[in-house]
Motif scaffolding. Structure first.
Motif, short mmCIF file in Angstrom:
data_model
loop_
_atom_site.label_atom_id
_atom_site.label_comp_id
_atom_site.label_asym_id
_atom_site.label_seq_id
_atom_site.Cartn_x
_atom_site.Cartn_y
_atom_site.Cartn_z
N GLU A 1 89.83 -44.87 -47.46
CA GLU A 1 89.26 -45.65 -46.35
C GLU A 1 88.17 -46.62 -46.81
OE1 GLU A 1 90.43 -45.59 -43.40
OE2 GLU A 1 90.96 -43.57 -42.72
N LYS A 2 87.71 -46.50 -48.06
CA LYS A 2 86.47 -47.16 -48.44
C LYS A 2 86.61 -48.63 -48.81
CE LYS A 2 84.38 -42.86 -50.15
NZ LYS A 2 83.87 -42.15 -51.34
N GLY A 3 87.75 -49.04 -49.34
CA GLY A 3 87.87 -50.41 -49.80
C GLY A 3 87.06 -50.66 -51.06
N ASP A 4 87.09 -51.89 -51.56
CA ASP A 4 86.31 -52.24 -52.75
C ASP A 4 85.22 -53.23 -52.36
OD1 ASP A 4 87.35 -54.96 -52.88
OD2 ASP A 4 89.20 -54.10 -53.68
N TRP A 5 84.39 -53.62 -53.33
CA TRP A 5 83.20 -54.42 -53.01
C TRP A 5 83.56 -55.80 -52.47
CZ3 TRP A 5 79.67 -58.26 -55.21
CH2 TRP A 5 78.37 -58.15 -54.71
N ILE B 1 80.75 -67.62 -48.43
CA ILE B 1 81.93 -68.34 -48.90
C ILE B 1 81.77 -68.69 -50.39
CG2 ILE B 1 83.17 -70.56 -48.75
CD1 ILE B 1 82.65 -70.46 -45.71
N LYS B 2 80.61 -69.22 -50.75
CA LYS B 2 80.36 -69.58 -52.15
C LYS B 2 80.33 -68.33 -53.04
CE LYS B 2 77.74 -73.86 -51.41
NZ LYS B 2 76.43 -74.53 -51.64
N SER B 3 79.82 -67.24 -52.51
CA SER B 3 79.73 -66.02 -53.31
C SER B 3 81.10 -65.41 -53.55
CB SER B 3 78.82 -65.01 -52.61
OG SER B 3 77.50 -65.52 -52.49
N ILE B 4 81.97 -65.47 -52.56
CA ILE B 4 83.33 -64.96 -52.73
C ILE B 4 84.05 -65.74 -53.83
CG2 ILE B 4 85.58 -64.81 -51.58
CD1 ILE B 4 84.00 -63.98 -49.03
N ASP B 5 83.71 -67.02 -53.97
CA ASP B 5 84.29 -67.82 -55.06
C ASP B 5 83.72 -67.44 -56.43
OD1 ASP B 5 86.12 -69.26 -53.62
OD2 ASP B 5 84.82 -71.01 -53.32
N LEU B 6 82.64 -66.67 -56.46
CA LEU B 6 82.03 -66.26 -57.73
C LEU B 6 82.43 -64.86 -58.18
CD1 LEU B 6 78.30 -67.48 -57.75
CD2 LEU B 6 80.19 -68.28 -59.16
N ILE B 7 83.23 -64.16 -57.39
CA ILE B 7 83.57 -62.79 -57.78
C ILE B 7 84.65 -62.80 -58.87
CG2 ILE B 7 82.91 -61.75 -55.58
CD1 ILE B 7 85.88 -61.55 -54.88
N GLN B 8 84.61 -61.76 -59.67
CA GLN B 8 85.64 -61.59 -60.68
C GLN B 8 86.03 -60.11 -60.73
OE1 GLN B 8 82.48 -62.42 -64.09
NE2 GLN B 8 84.38 -61.70 -64.97
N PRO B 9 87.27 -59.84 -61.09
CA PRO B 9 87.71 -58.44 -61.13
C PRO B 9 87.11 -57.71 -62.32
CG PRO B 9 89.48 -59.90 -61.85
CD PRO B 9 88.37 -60.78 -61.38
N CYS B 10 86.71 -56.47 -62.11
CA CYS B 10 86.23 -55.64 -63.20
C CYS B 10 87.43 -55.25 -64.07
CB CYS B 10 85.53 -54.39 -62.66
SG CYS B 10 84.91 -53.30 -63.96
N GLY C 1 85.56 -52.39 -58.21
CA GLY C 1 86.66 -53.29 -58.55
C GLY C 1 86.30 -54.75 -58.79
N TRP C 2 85.22 -55.25 -58.16
CA TRP C 2 84.84 -56.66 -58.28
C TRP C 2 83.32 -56.76 -58.39
CZ3 TRP C 2 88.62 -60.58 -57.93
CH2 TRP C 2 89.89 -60.15 -57.53
N TYR C 3 82.87 -57.87 -58.95
CA TYR C 3 81.44 -58.14 -58.98
C TYR C 3 81.24 -59.64 -59.09
CZ TYR C 3 82.11 -58.40 -64.10
OH TYR C 3 82.55 -58.72 -65.37
N ILE C 4 80.02 -60.08 -58.85
CA ILE C 4 79.71 -61.51 -58.88
C ILE C 4 79.25 -61.91 -60.28
CG2 ILE C 4 78.06 -63.24 -58.05
CD1 ILE C 4 78.35 -62.06 -55.28
N PHE C 5 79.82 -62.99 -60.78
CA PHE C 5 79.46 -63.52 -62.10
C PHE C 5 77.97 -63.79 -62.16
CE2 PHE C 5 79.14 -67.48 -64.78
CZ PHE C 5 79.29 -66.83 -65.99
N ASP C 6 77.32 -63.28 -63.21
CA ASP C 6 75.86 -63.39 -63.32
C ASP C 6 75.39 -64.54 -64.19
OD1 ASP C 6 76.57 -62.45 -65.78
OD2 ASP C 6 75.38 -60.60 -65.70
N ASN C 7 76.30 -65.44 -64.54
CA ASN C 7 75.96 -66.65 -65.29
C ASN C 7 75.39 -66.35 -66.67
OD1 ASN C 7 75.98 -69.47 -65.43
ND2 ASN C 7 73.84 -69.64 -64.83
#
Length: 499
Positions: free
Chosen positions: A140-144, A344-353, A361-367
């Motif tokens: 039921e939890k889903g991913d980030w 919206i911009k943050s969703i474009d920055l996610i990448q799969p673990c 499963g996913w996180y935001i690119f930390d540059n």
């Protein structure tokens, strides 16, 4: 059970089964025979102003949102009352039934000892680490990434309410249903909407989500001009708290600072006049103390391991405005519009673990040159393309759009990536939803496959890339996409995490 047939105030026929299926603080709820809608009757008699408010909510305000060209888009964002009914001296409202994905498919752990299977997915079950870890089935939890989408949906819905001049007044995880598997959300209990200057709030809100100025002045009479009541700016506080809850599974103000030995006074001060962000950069008085944290609340309540900065550059800036600049200055709080844009911009920055066992499963690119999943600590190895967007503001002059796109296998390019005048919201036209291209990693190289960009060229060499072509993308390459209202430049930055 008997089926009762009555007429709504608009003259239409309404039916309901004479069996209460649920009761809230104010209403008893009954199913229609077909279960496509419910009828909710108020237990207490409503005064004239409350009935007039319901007439406006089911009438003019409902029409302003749902009865125009973008109306269908909003139907999944709200569970909006449609009609008013009266039966046996009680006033009620007719409301669409919740969609199937907003009910639990699986019970709680330990043979569903909470008896939640088949019950609605109130947001409270998903907004804290303790609830998720102790009670919920992993399925039921889903991913980030889904919680980013849930946050976007809520921000978008609140933006639409505020654009209509309405405030929810009790925005909280009680009044939002979520489905983390799909990344969906819907706002419920819309019948108490506040119209500033016309219809005051019925309630001050739900603890944890009430703005500090409302808590601090709650002891004053409602007629006292110094009393702060729920409005659009207090909704903005509640929205920020909700987003922080869903992305970080903790509350932004509930640290371990004690303001008063009297528990009630301490609560009032902690959530009101003396409220302090648990991650305030220069005032550590309200930090969460790890020695007082339950094992089921980790790692989320460890703000050193999972600080708010893991939400990326756009969301973290808004958290600072909401909980530092705007905590006691309502005019400084981010608007729902700003949250929508940042998400919206943050969703474009996610990448799969790259760790298949990572629960988020996913996180935001930390540059950085060594991108690392904050949730499981797994580093990315290899070439990682990042696209920086620039738009033509004057002929031949390109300006940064402060927008980037992370590339991963099968990542897609859409019209809102190739044209700054297109935004993925309710105004998105059907032809703008079509994918423009996608990325693949093949033989140790990255490629962009052009599906629907007839005016794509290499900005440096002027080489044209027709639809159907595959373009190898390398560090520093600039791709130019021609548009009627100004071209867009895609600057490719290749992060080599092996170095």
């Amino acid at each position: 059970m008997a089926v009762i047939k009555i007429n709504a105030l608009d003259g239409s026929v309404v039916e309901f089964v004479d069996e209460i299926i649920g009761s809230g603080a104010m209403k008893d709820v009954y199913f229609s025979p077909c279960k496509s809608y419910v009828v909710a009757f108020y237990r207490d008699e409503l005064d004239h102003a409350s009935i007039e408010r319901l007439e406006m909510i089911t009438g003019r305000y409902r029409e302003s949102i749902f009865q125009h060209e973008t109306g269908d888009y909003w139907k999944s964002f709200f569970c909006w009352p449609e009609k008013i009914v009266e039966h046996d001296g009680r006033i009620g409202v007719v409301v669409p039934s919740y969609q199937a994905h907003f009910f639990f498919d699986y019970g709680s752990v330990n043979n569903d000892f909470l008896n939640i299977k088949g019950k609605e997915k109130q947001g409270k079950w998903f907004a804290s680490a303790n609830n998720q870890n102790r009670f919920l089935d992993d399925r039921e939890k889903g991913d980030w990434s889904k919680y980013l989408k849930i946050s976007l949906t809520i921000a978008r819905a609140v933006r639409r309410l505020h654009a209509a001049g309405l405030a929810h007044s009790d925005l909280s995880y009680k009044n939002v249903l979520v489905s983390p598997v799909e990344g969906l959300a819907t706002i419920i209990d819309v019948d108490g909407l506040v119209v500033p200057g016309k219809y005051p709030p019925d309630v001050v809100g739900t603890p944890d989500f009430i703005a500090p100025e409302v808590v601090a002045t709650a002891h004053l009479s409602k007629t006292d001009p110094a009393r702060c009541l729920p409005n659009i700016s207090t909704d903005r506080h509640a929205l920020a708290v909700l987003i922080y809850n869903y992305l970080l599974l903790r509350h932004p103000l509930r640290g371990d600072k004690v303001r008063d030995l009297d528990p009630q006074k301490d609560e009032t001060l902690s959530m009101g006049e003396k409220a302090l962000f648990v991650e305030h950069p220069t005032n550590a008085d309200n930090r969460i103390k790890l020695e007082r944290v339950k094992p089921t609340e980790l790692p989320w309540k460890d703000t050193n391991k999972l600080p708010y900065s893991i939400t990326g550059p756009y969301i973290s800036k808004l958290f600072e405005r909401a909980f530092i600049d705007g905590l006691h200055s309502p005019q400084s709080r981010p608007t729902a519009d700003e949250w929508e844009s940042a998400l919206i911009k943050s969703i474009d920055l996610i990448q799969p673990c790259v760790n298949p066992e990572c629960k988020q499963g996913w996180y935001i690119f930390d540059n950085t040159l060594s991108p690392t999943c904050p949730f499981c600590g797994t580093k990315y190895n290899g070439l990682l393309p990042v696209i920086n967007f620039y738009s033509e503001r004057e002929k031949g002059r390109f300006v940064s759009d402060d927008h980037r796109l992370m590339v991963y296998t099968n990542q897609s390019l859409y019209r809102w990536h190739t044209n700054r005048f297109v935004t993925p919201n309710e105004r998105l036209q059907a032809h703008d939803k079509k994918r423009q291209g996608y990325f693949v990693f093949h033989n140790h190289a990255w490629y962009l496959v052009n599906e629907n960009m007839p005016h794509l060229i290499n900005a440096t060499t002027k080489e044209s890339y027709p639809v159907g072509s595959q373009i190898q993308i390398t560090d520093g390459i600039n791709l130019l996409i021609g548009n009627e209202r100004g071209d867009r430049l895609l600057n490719i930055q290749m992060v080599d995490s092996d170095c």
